[in-house]
Design an enzyme around this catalytic site. Structure first.
Site: not given
Length: 411
Positions: A252, A255
């Site tokens: 991702t 984060k």
């Protein structure tokens, strides 16, 4: 508005279900937090008619890169030159040179041939797993019992796939199930590196050994590890020197990198197949250029910023030590995530709200179905900008709240 009988019944069913959720203490009330880029990890919140600045302990912006001036400026410059949105899917005017550059950067980060961007980490898991598991008939998928919902939904999208759930991080159980599967069936082992609710870490090398032994491919979710683990932020698989053994690595940008979006990386043919068949990629608008530019700047910065990574782990170790010294009921964690066991949904929510109202701090209550009933907790993610003084104030607050006053006690 006029409604028919079926609509009335549906609305009544929604109300009934919501009442049950509220009665169980699992109703999710969002706290509207305004992130203060120049004062992170402080946020601004309006509660009880008052505007206050509060200290947040549960952000997934683990390294504070979402407020980094270099990352912000990259986003602003991209907005000025390319506009606010991509303007289409990747196939319809939405694929820019900066998208291509980010995919190349991600492929290099993981030592893979290619990478593919998605609109979120959830979508990258759901779309990729479904696409792969529909590539051949009769896949056998071996899924860790604590895999994220996005992985579970993606695996269920494999129309003929047979799903085997193995006990969390249990190599013996995994091997027993692999050995029982048809020898010539296509097999996949799907698991995470860092599990975000307990903070434990998978034995990646040992799982790869089993994959080799039983002729399975591997799918590793590194969303809570990329940017933080490994010499360049390539995740636990880079830290452990096993990234080359994994078939597909998913991550991702939302984060540790502080931005938004998800991706997968792997062999060029595999990534091209996903690009060509995954509905969650084909039929959705591409990530906005400002987001892509910010992520690219963040990744490049973190590839060489060992000091920020080291500070993160120092902060996590210090908070764990302080929880232990104060005899607070934290769960054992191998990672940067520090869970504090509460053991009851209503109690977890009450502790969180008292932290805000009485002490100007916020820690997210984690309740069922995110964690099993009876294991509700507060989840702390100390970062480079959390000071020791902040931790000491947190300890005072938690000890006061969990002391039994007002009927709130630890599990």
């Amino acid at each position: 508005m006029q409604t028919n009988n079926r609509t009335h019944k549906f609305i009544a069913q929604c109300d009934s279900a919501l009442s049950e959720i509220k009665a169980a203490g699992r109703y999710r009330r969002f706290v509207a937090l305004e992130k203060l880029a120049d004062r992170f990890p402080y946020y601004r919140v309006t509660m009880d008619g008052k505007v206050e600045d509060i200290l947040v302990w549960s952000s997934n912006d683990y390294l504070a890169m979402g407020t980094d001036p270099e990352v912000i400026e990259a986003s602003i410059e991209a907005a000025r030159t390319m506009g606010a949105g991509a303007g289409g899917t990747r196939n319809i005017a939405g694929s820019s040179p900066i998208h291509v550059a980010l995919e190349a950067e991600l492929a290099g980060l993981h030592g893979k041939d290619a990478a593919l961007l998605f609109t979120s980490g959830y979508v990258s898991n759901q779309a990729t797993l479904s696409a792969v598991l529909n590539s051949l008939p009769d896949w056998h998928v071996f899924s860790d019992a604590q895999n994220h919902n996005s992985m579970i939904v993606g695996i269920k999208g494999g129309r003929s796939a047979k799903v085997h759930v193995f006990a969390h991080n249990d190599l013996a159980d995994l091997e027993q199930q692999l050995a029982a599967a048809p020898e010539d069936a296509p097999k996949m082992i799907a698991f995470e590196s860092v599990y975000s609710m307990d903070g434990d870490i998978a034995p990646i090398a040992a799982i790869c050994d089993l994959a080799d032994k039983y002729n399975a491919i591997t799918y590793l979710d590194e969303v809570h590890a990329v940017g933080m683990y490994g010499p360049h932020g390539g995740g636990v698989s880079e830290r452990d020197g096993v990234a080359h053994r994994l078939t597909i690595i998913e991550g991702t940008l939302a984060k540790a990198y502080g931005c938004h979006g998800g991706y997968v990386a792997g062999d060029a043919s595999v990534i091209d197949y996903i690009r060509s068949t995954a509905a969650g990629f084909i039929f959705t608008t591409a990530l906005p250029p400002p987001t892509v530019a910010a992520a690219l700047a963040s990744i490049r910065r973190l590839k060489v910023d060992d000091a920020r990574r080291a500070c993160l782990f120092d902060r996590a170790a210090l908070l764990k030590a302080k929880f232990d010294e104060a005899d607070l009921p934290r769960l054992h964690s191998e990672s940067h995530i520090v869970p504090l066991m509460i053991g009851n949904a209503a109690r977890a929510t009450a502790v969180s709200m008292r932290l805000i109202r009485e002490f100007g701090m916020y820690a997210t209550p984690i309740n069922y179905p995110t964690v099993p009933a009876g294991t509700e907790r507060l989840r702390f993610t100390p970062g480079p900008k959390h000071t020791e003084a902040m931790m000491d104030d947190l300890i005072v607050a938690l000890r006061h709240i969990l002391s039994g006053e007002s009927g709130i006690v630890a599990a």
